[in-house]
Design a protein around this motif. Structure first.
Motif, mmCIF file in Angstrom:
data_model
loop_
_atom_site.group_PDB
_atom_site.id
_atom_site.type_symbol
_atom_site.label_atom_id
_atom_site.label_comp_id
_atom_site.label_asym_id
_atom_site.label_seq_id
_atom_site.Cartn_x
_atom_site.Cartn_y
_atom_site.Cartn_z
ATOM 1 N N ALA A 1 21.067 9.940 36.243
ATOM 2 C CA ALA A 1 20.131 11.035 35.981
ATOM 3 C C ALA A 1 18.915 10.956 36.902
ATOM 4 O O ALA A 1 18.497 9.873 37.309
ATOM 5 N N ASN A 2 18.357 12.122 37.218
ATOM 6 C CA ASN A 2 17.085 12.167 37.938
ATOM 7 C C ASN A 2 16.050 13.013 37.204
ATOM 8 O O ASN A 2 14.991 13.304 37.729
ATOM 9 N N CYS A 3 16.393 13.408 35.953
ATOM 10 C CA CYS A 3 15.446 14.176 35.151
ATOM 11 C C CYS A 3 15.848 14.112 33.686
ATOM 12 O O CYS A 3 16.950 13.677 33.346
ATOM 13 N N LEU A 4 14.932 14.528 32.830
ATOM 14 C CA LEU A 4 15.221 14.746 31.421
ATOM 15 C C LEU A 4 15.201 16.244 31.168
ATOM 16 O O LEU A 4 14.333 16.955 31.674
ATOM 17 N N ILE A 5 16.157 16.710 30.383
ATOM 18 C CA ILE A 5 16.215 18.117 29.994
ATOM 19 C C ILE A 5 15.583 18.246 28.620
ATOM 20 O O ILE A 5 16.032 17.622 27.658
ATOM 21 N N TYR A 6 14.511 19.024 28.538
ATOM 22 C CA TYR A 6 13.748 19.152 27.298
ATOM 23 C C TYR A 6 14.296 20.305 26.462
ATOM 24 O O TYR A 6 14.282 21.457 26.893
ATOM 25 N N LEU A 7 14.769 19.979 25.255
ATOM 26 C CA LEU A 7 15.271 20.987 24.330
ATOM 27 C C LEU A 7 14.498 20.860 23.016
ATOM 28 O O LEU A 7 14.670 19.877 22.289
ATOM 29 N N PRO A 8 13.621 21.811 22.689
ATOM 30 C CA PRO A 8 12.794 21.721 21.477
ATOM 31 C C PRO A 8 13.604 21.827 20.195
ATOM 32 O O PRO A 8 14.811 22.113 20.211
ATOM 33 N N GLU A 9 12.919 21.607 19.062
ATOM 34 C CA GLU A 9 13.594 21.540 17.766
ATOM 35 C C GLU A 9 14.421 22.777 17.443
ATOM 36 O O GLU A 9 15.507 22.678 16.885
ATOM 37 N N GLU B 1 26.156 24.477 32.909
ATOM 38 C CA GLU B 1 27.262 24.174 31.998
ATOM 39 C C GLU B 1 26.777 24.195 30.560
ATOM 40 O O GLU B 1 25.574 24.219 30.289
ATOM 41 N N LYS B 2 27.723 24.203 29.630
ATOM 42 C CA LYS B 2 27.373 24.120 28.215
ATOM 43 C C LYS B 2 26.912 22.708 27.885
ATOM 44 O O LYS B 2 27.397 21.731 28.454
ATOM 45 N N MET B 3 25.975 22.604 26.945
ATOM 46 C CA MET B 3 25.504 21.301 26.484
ATOM 47 C C MET B 3 25.320 21.362 24.974
ATOM 48 O O MET B 3 24.778 22.347 24.444
ATOM 49 N N LYS B 4 25.720 20.306 24.302
ATOM 50 C CA LYS B 4 25.621 20.260 22.846
ATOM 51 C C LYS B 4 24.186 20.011 22.405
ATOM 52 O O LYS B 4 23.467 19.226 23.004
ATOM 53 N N LYS B 5 23.801 20.680 21.343
ATOM 54 C CA LYS B 5 22.455 20.471 20.766
ATOM 55 C C LYS B 5 22.407 21.100 19.385
ATOM 56 O O LYS B 5 22.819 22.240 19.190
ATOM 57 N N ARG B 6 21.915 20.331 18.409
ATOM 58 C CA ARG B 6 21.709 20.846 17.058
ATOM 59 C C ARG B 6 20.235 21.096 16.831
ATOM 60 O O ARG B 6 19.384 20.375 17.352
ATOM 61 N N GLU B 7 19.934 22.115 16.057
ATOM 62 C CA GLU B 7 18.541 22.389 15.718
ATOM 63 C C GLU B 7 18.023 21.321 14.749
ATOM 64 O O GLU B 7 18.784 20.642 14.078
ATOM 65 N N GLY B 8 16.697 21.172 14.706
ATOM 66 C CA GLY B 8 16.093 20.248 13.753
ATOM 67 C C GLY B 8 15.442 19.039 14.385
ATOM 68 O O GLY B 8 14.751 18.278 13.698
ATOM 69 N N HIS B 9 15.670 18.830 15.670
ATOM 70 C CA HIS B 9 15.006 17.734 16.368
ATOM 71 C C HIS B 9 14.865 18.097 17.838
ATOM 72 O O HIS B 9 15.617 18.907 18.375
ATOM 73 N N THR B 10 13.870 17.505 18.497
ATOM 74 C CA THR B 10 13.708 17.672 19.942
ATOM 75 C C THR B 10 14.640 16.692 20.631
ATOM 76 O O THR B 10 14.708 15.525 20.270
ATOM 77 N N GLU B 11 15.334 17.186 21.633
ATOM 78 C CA GLU B 11 16.282 16.322 22.331
ATOM 79 C C GLU B 11 15.956 16.278 23.815
ATOM 80 O O GLU B 11 15.583 17.292 24.422
ATOM 81 N N PHE B 12 16.078 15.091 24.377
ATOM 82 C CA PHE B 12 15.904 14.896 25.806
ATOM 83 C C PHE B 12 17.243 14.439 26.387
ATOM 84 O O PHE B 12 17.642 13.286 26.223
ATOM 85 N N LEU B 13 17.932 15.361 27.031
ATOM 86 C CA LEU B 13 19.210 15.042 27.649
ATOM 87 C C LEU B 13 18.980 14.458 29.035
ATOM 88 O O LEU B 13 18.059 14.855 29.748
ATOM 89 N N ARG B 14 19.826 13.524 29.410
ATOM 90 C CA ARG B 14 19.769 13.011 30.764
ATOM 91 C C ARG B 14 20.450 14.011 31.677
ATOM 92 O O ARG B 14 21.612 14.403 31.444
ATOM 93 N N GLY B 15 19.737 14.454 32.717
ATOM 94 C CA GLY B 15 20.262 15.506 33.571
ATOM 95 C C GLY B 15 20.203 15.183 35.043
ATOM 96 O O GLY B 15 19.537 14.246 35.475
ATOM 97 N N ILE B 16 20.921 15.988 35.822
ATOM 98 C CA ILE B 16 20.883 15.905 37.278
ATOM 99 C C ILE B 16 20.331 17.224 37.795
ATOM 100 O O ILE B 16 20.938 18.279 37.618
ATOM 101 N N LEU B 17 19.155 17.145 38.393
ATOM 102 C CA LEU B 17 18.460 18.316 38.932
ATOM 103 C C LEU B 17 18.795 18.430 40.413
ATOM 104 O O LEU B 17 18.706 17.459 41.156
ATOM 105 N N TYR B 18 19.182 19.621 40.847
ATOM 106 C CA TYR B 18 19.534 19.814 42.250
ATOM 107 C C TYR B 18 19.236 21.256 42.657
ATOM 108 O O TYR B 18 18.892 22.093 41.812
#
Length: 408
Positions: A379-387, A337-354
């Motif tokens: 959540a059962n994982c973190l989604i890593y999105l770099p800066e 699915e789509k997920m919101k994220k702005r550039e300029g910081h690393t973000e860790f989204l709470r995710g469900i891995l399956y």
């Protein structure tokens, strides 16, 4: 004193910690049965061969490969070799022995055929075609030879390590003492559990989470409770914490509000080398030292507290504990699915891995607002999105950090 007030990126923070944190040096000898979660203080040198002798990987019959015929062959059973009860003679041409899993392969034999593949008529054993030399035999020292390094310094001892060390006959191990971490929460609005909630107050949940996170990672803990937003109280508690622990963790009081005194007190007692990190959630992250103790100031929001600990502070404490590998373990998964994220910081989204149709996939665990604590439960994982990463599109391959594996 403050030596660096500028914010660092997530990656810069981790690299800085590798040079800033000095591991503990104290070691102790502990019984193997009490070694769980300690970190090895020396390489383990294999005192014996593993396996100690050629042994069978199957229940079946053992014989010499010289007797193998392409079309099949028949041999005479002359004895048995069971675990702990080896065949004491030496096999001759045309002979075989009944052997059980783990049984020692006798002199003169080098091949085992599993029992389901043979036909036995009294002591005459008929073997099928297609038998290959050396099959179903675990060779002496094929895993580790005597004198080889079989476990590295800095390994955190978990149940499989204890099992393996016991197979080597090792009764005790040299380990680094466990890292001691003192922690407390700050804030006049915080209230202890077990009493009716007062107007304008919230229950102090972070101390319970921090203690659980620390102990699950193998660290010793010292809970110093709730400290009010008062410079003198903070100073007294910080000094007490630094006197009894290798690291001090606080929750709350590290933003820029008028009642946030942590920064001032830490700079008065020691040094503050970082105040912010470009991650979300968790931008207010303080790093420094009070005396010989390292200081980590976590944000007060429960979700930010947990994530900042998991992705940064835990790695710093692992460095302190002498672990040989502090890097997080990433896996790849396809975004659904789509997920919101702005550039300029690393973000860790709470995710469900399956898994779907044999492929790893990941979706959002719900609201990603900093105050949305429910998503940490689902959540059962973190989604890593770099800066430099922007919004996530469906079908994109992402890096994720699973919360738990077989062993925590």
């Amino acid at each position: 004193m403050s030596s660096n007030s500028s914010s660092k990126s997530f990656e810069e923070t981790l690299e800085f910690l590798k040079t800033y944190v000095e591991p503990v040096k104290d070691t102790r000898l502990v019984p193997l049965s009490e070694s769980l979660s300690y970190f090895l203080a020396e390489d383990i040198i294999c005192p014996i061969n593993i396996p100690a002798f050629d042994n069978s990987a199957m229940d079946g019959w053992a014989f010499s490969s010289k007797d193998i015929l392409p079309e099949g062959f028949t041999l005479k059973e002359v004895g048995s070799s069971f675990a702990g009860h080896p065949f004491l003679g030496e096999l001759k041409t045309g002979e075989c022995v009944r052997i059980m899993t783990g049984g020692k392969v006798p002199e003169g034999a080098d091949t085992v055929v599993m029992q389901e593949q043979v036909t036995a008529h009294a002591k005459e054993i008929a073997f099928p075609s297609g038998v290959k030399k050396g099959q179903n035999v675990r060779k002496k020292a094929e895993e580790f030879a005597k004198g080889a390094v079989c476990m590295e310094k800095g390994t955190r001892i978990m149940p499989p390590h204890i099992n393996f060390l016991a197979t080597l006959g090792i009764p005790e191990v040299l380990v680094f003492r466990k890292v001691r971490v003192a922690f407390f929460s700050t804030g006049d609005e915080l209230q202890s559990l077990g009493s009716p909630l007062k107007d304008g107050h919230i229950y102090d949940s972070n101390r319970y989470a921090i203690r659980a996170l620390l102990e699950s990672a193998g660290f010793e803990t010292k809970d110093l409770g709730i400290v009010k937003d008062n410079p003198e109280s903070l100073k007294e508690t910080f000094q007490k914490a630094a006197d009894c622990a290798d690291a001090v963790i606080t929750s709350g009081g590290v933003s820029v509000g008028k009642a946030d005194f942590t920064r001032t007190v830490v700079e008065e007692l020691g040094e503050l080398v970082q105040w912010q990190c470009r991650i979300k959630p968790g931008r207010p992250l303080a790093i420094g030292k009070i005396g010989e103790s390292y200081f980590f100031g976590l944000p007060g929001n429960p979700t930010a507290t947990q994530i900042t600990f998991l992705v940064i502070v835990k790695q710093a404490l692992q460095l302190l504990a002498n672990t040989k590998d502090v890097s997080m373990q990433y896996a790849e998964a396809e975004a659904t699915e789509k997920m919101k994220k702005r550039e300029g910081h690393t973000e860790f989204l709470r995710g469900i891995l399956y898994t779907e149709n044999g492929k790893a996939k990941v979706r959002s665990a719900g609201s990603q607002k900093t105050g949305a604590s429910a998503s940490m439960i689902t959540a059962n994982c973190l989604i890593y999105l770099p800066e430099d990463h922007g919004p996530v599109q469906p079908g994109e391959t992402l890096l994720v950090v699973p919360f738990q594996g077989v062993y925590q």
